[in-house]
Design a protein around this motif. Structure first.
Motif, mmCIF file in Angstrom:
data_model
loop_
_atom_site.group_PDB
_atom_site.id
_atom_site.type_symbol
_atom_site.label_atom_id
_atom_site.label_comp_id
_atom_site.label_asym_id
_atom_site.label_seq_id
_atom_site.Cartn_x
_atom_site.Cartn_y
_atom_site.Cartn_z
ATOM 1 N N THR A 23 -25.158 41.713 -65.511
ATOM 2 C CA THR A 23 -24.445 41.438 -64.260
ATOM 3 C C THR A 23 -24.426 42.633 -63.311
ATOM 4 O O THR A 23 -23.846 42.545 -62.235
ATOM 5 N N GLY A 24 -25.029 43.759 -63.705
ATOM 6 C CA GLY A 24 -24.931 44.982 -62.925
ATOM 7 C C GLY A 24 -25.759 44.981 -61.650
ATOM 8 O O GLY A 24 -26.739 44.248 -61.525
ATOM 9 N N ASP A 25 -25.350 45.849 -60.707
ATOM 10 C CA ASP A 25 -26.123 46.089 -59.490
ATOM 11 C C ASP A 25 -27.304 47.015 -59.777
ATOM 12 O O ASP A 25 -28.297 47.006 -59.057
ATOM 13 N N CYS A 26 -27.162 47.848 -60.799
ATOM 14 C CA CYS A 26 -28.234 48.736 -61.269
ATOM 15 C C CYS A 26 -28.517 48.403 -62.726
ATOM 16 O O CYS A 26 -27.589 48.201 -63.513
ATOM 17 N N ILE A 27 -29.793 48.364 -63.084
ATOM 18 C CA ILE A 27 -30.217 48.019 -64.442
ATOM 19 C C ILE A 27 -30.913 49.224 -65.055
ATOM 20 O O ILE A 27 -31.876 49.742 -64.492
ATOM 21 N N LEU A 28 -30.422 49.683 -66.194
ATOM 22 C CA LEU A 28 -31.053 50.794 -66.910
ATOM 23 C C LEU A 28 -31.614 50.282 -68.225
ATOM 24 O O LEU A 28 -30.870 49.813 -69.094
ATOM 25 N N LEU A 29 -32.937 50.357 -68.374
ATOM 26 C CA LEU A 29 -33.584 50.050 -69.645
ATOM 27 C C LEU A 29 -33.616 51.338 -70.454
ATOM 28 O O LEU A 29 -34.231 52.329 -70.039
ATOM 29 N N LEU A 30 -32.959 51.349 -71.608
ATOM 30 C CA LEU A 30 -32.757 52.567 -72.384
ATOM 31 C C LEU A 30 -33.150 52.340 -73.837
ATOM 32 O O LEU A 30 -32.621 51.435 -74.494
ATOM 33 N N ASN A 31 -34.061 53.154 -74.343
ATOM 34 C CA ASN A 31 -34.467 53.045 -75.742
ATOM 35 C C ASN A 31 -33.271 53.233 -76.670
ATOM 36 O O ASN A 31 -32.411 54.085 -76.425
ATOM 37 N N LEU A 78 -18.557 52.749 -56.629
ATOM 38 C CA LEU A 78 -19.800 52.860 -57.384
ATOM 39 C C LEU A 78 -20.224 51.488 -57.902
ATOM 40 O O LEU A 78 -19.395 50.697 -58.362
ATOM 41 N N PRO A 79 -21.521 51.188 -57.842
ATOM 42 C CA PRO A 79 -22.000 49.890 -58.313
ATOM 43 C C PRO A 79 -21.923 49.785 -59.834
ATOM 44 O O PRO A 79 -21.942 50.784 -60.537
ATOM 45 N N ARG A 80 -21.822 48.570 -60.316
ATOM 46 C CA ARG A 80 -21.838 48.340 -61.766
ATOM 47 C C ARG A 80 -23.230 48.650 -62.317
ATOM 48 O O ARG A 80 -24.249 48.274 -61.725
ATOM 49 N N VAL A 81 -23.275 49.327 -63.455
ATOM 50 C CA VAL A 81 -24.526 49.638 -64.151
ATOM 51 C C VAL A 81 -24.587 48.823 -65.435
ATOM 52 O O VAL A 81 -23.642 48.839 -66.236
ATOM 53 N N SER A 82 -25.678 48.116 -65.630
ATOM 54 C CA SER A 82 -25.938 47.417 -66.893
ATOM 55 C C SER A 82 -26.998 48.189 -67.666
ATOM 56 O O SER A 82 -28.113 48.386 -67.169
ATOM 57 N N ILE A 83 -26.635 48.655 -68.851
ATOM 58 C CA ILE A 83 -27.592 49.326 -69.740
ATOM 59 C C ILE A 83 -28.102 48.299 -70.735
ATOM 60 O O ILE A 83 -27.319 47.636 -71.421
ATOM 61 N N ILE A 84 -29.417 48.175 -70.818
ATOM 62 C CA ILE A 84 -30.039 47.226 -71.739
ATOM 63 C C ILE A 84 -30.810 48.011 -72.791
ATOM 64 O O ILE A 84 -31.647 48.854 -72.459
ATOM 65 N N THR A 85 -30.509 47.762 -74.046
ATOM 66 C CA THR A 85 -31.230 48.418 -75.128
ATOM 67 C C THR A 85 -31.664 47.381 -76.151
ATOM 68 O O THR A 85 -30.963 46.392 -76.387
ATOM 69 N N ILE A 86 -32.826 47.603 -76.727
ATOM 70 C CA ILE A 86 -33.409 46.656 -77.683
ATOM 71 C C ILE A 86 -33.302 47.214 -79.089
ATOM 72 O O ILE A 86 -33.671 48.370 -79.344
ATOM 73 N N ASN A 87 -32.809 46.390 -79.998
ATOM 74 C CA ASN A 87 -32.798 46.742 -81.414
ATOM 75 C C ASN A 87 -33.878 45.950 -82.133
ATOM 76 O O ASN A 87 -33.965 44.723 -82.024
ATOM 77 N N ALA A 119 -36.347 55.433 -70.583
ATOM 78 C CA ALA A 119 -35.144 55.353 -69.746
ATOM 79 C C ALA A 119 -35.575 55.169 -68.298
ATOM 80 O O ALA A 119 -36.086 56.101 -67.688
ATOM 81 N N MET A 120 -35.363 53.983 -67.755
ATOM 82 C CA MET A 120 -35.740 53.713 -66.371
ATOM 83 C C MET A 120 -34.697 52.822 -65.716
ATOM 84 O O MET A 120 -34.406 51.736 -66.208
ATOM 85 N N MET A 121 -34.120 53.315 -64.609
ATOM 86 C CA MET A 121 -33.080 52.575 -63.893
ATOM 87 C C MET A 121 -33.657 51.990 -62.611
ATOM 88 O O MET A 121 -34.434 52.650 -61.910
ATOM 89 N N MET A 122 -33.244 50.751 -62.311
ATOM 90 C CA MET A 122 -33.735 50.041 -61.130
ATOM 91 C C MET A 122 -32.592 49.317 -60.447
ATOM 92 O O MET A 122 -31.725 48.747 -61.126
ATOM 93 N N PRO A 123 -32.559 49.287 -59.115
ATOM 94 C CA PRO A 123 -31.592 48.436 -58.432
ATOM 95 C C PRO A 123 -31.941 46.962 -58.658
ATOM 96 O O PRO A 123 -33.115 46.587 -58.660
#
Length: 303
Positions: free
Chosen positions: A84-92, A7-16, A172-176
């Motif tokens: 550094t992830g292969d998939c990027i998830l922007l998450l509130n 499974l590819p690495r997932v990077s979750i990005i959240t803004i405070n 919540a939107m994930m992108m390769p």
């Protein structure tokens, strides 16, 4: 997407932004995730009191303090650059997640290389069986209006079929990563509102599709009741709805869209504020509209 048998690495990005408490709740929720290769990037986006304590409470996170409010797009772009992830998830940060919410999103991306953005089913945190998002209908090219599939419906499985949707949901939107490299980062010119809609259109112009995946679920703490609108929201709605049209509508529809917005939508909103006696909102909305006439070249796709 290169998986090399795993499974590819997932990077979750959240803004405070002045919301350390809800960000902490999200991080506690993410600790329960079953996904095996996860990176979490917390971007403190110019909070009055930066959430430095989260670095100590959650040593597993990557933390960055921007020291200024870069807006939704700017903050997420900073996180994407650090990830550094292969998939990027922007998450509130005002969401909490199902422990297994990542696997369905990743598997769908792995099975379909045309997907540029994929979103989970979004339910309301205070009413966990009530749908906020189960896909979006098409946007009318003239009015700029669309509809949210399943909005405020009780979730009984009626929207459990995955498939293409018109645009992503910004919560919540994930992108390769490979897709992001082809499309570019989010357009920081929006600052607040409409940036995810614009981003979705840019992905589609590059030949990608937008998907909804109901096997993945999150809960959003946004209220189902619309509260009093801030002057900041009034300004950016007046500004960015027009900007979105300038960047994404062409041909004869562009002319009709401009006429509709200026002759109908703008007067309607100004009358609404005037009727309520909300003169600060009136002026803020009008400033937002006028901004577009002072920035005539700011409709380029790469900004």
């Amino acid at each position: 997407m290169s998986t090399q048998g795993h499974l590819p690495r997932v990077s979750i990005i959240t803004i405070n932004f002045n919301g350390t408490g809800v960000t902490r709740d999200l991080l506690l929720s993410l600790r329960k995730c079953t996904y095996p290769d996860l990176e979490i990037v917390v971007v403190d986006n110019g909070s009055k009191v930066p959430c430095f304590e989260l670095k100590n409470e959650f040593p597993e996170i990557v933390f960055v303090n921007t020291e200024a409010n870069l807006g939704f797009a700017g903050g997420n772009n900073k996180g994407i650059e650090l990830s550094t992830g292969d998939c990027i998830l922007l998450l509130n940060n005002d969401t909490e997640v199902d422990p297994g919410f990542l696997e369905p999103l990743v598997h769908r991306l792995m099975d379909n290389s045309t997907i540029g953005v994929i979103c989970p089913k979004i339910l309301y945190f205070d009413e966990p069986d009530t749908i906020q998002f189960a896909g979006f209908g098409p946007i009318h090219p003239v009015t700029g209006r669309g509809f949210s599939v399943g909005y405020l419906e009780k979730d009984t499985g009626q929207h459990d079929k995955p498939g293409q949707t018109n645009r992503p949901h910004g919560a919540a939107m994930m992108m390769p990563r490979l897709a992001i490299e082809k499309v570019g980062l989010m357009a920081e010119i929006f600052f607040l509102y409409y940036e995810e809609m614009d981003y979705g259109e840019r992905f589609k112009r590059k030949g990608f599709t937008i998907w909804y995946e109901p096997a993945s679920r999150i809960w959003h703490k946004e209220s189902m009741a619309t509260g009093k609108e801030s002057t900041l929201k009034a300004y950016y709605y007046g500004r960015n709805r027009f900007l979105y049209t300038r960047r994404n509508v062409n041909g004869i529809n562009r002319i009709f869209a401009f006429l509709y917005y200026l002759l109908f939508a703008v007067p309607r909103n100004l009358l609404k504020y005037a009727f309520r006696g909300e003169w600060k909102h009136f002026k803020a909305f009008l400033r937002g509209v006028i901004w577009n006439f002072r920035h005539g070249k700011d409709d380029q796709y790469d900004k």
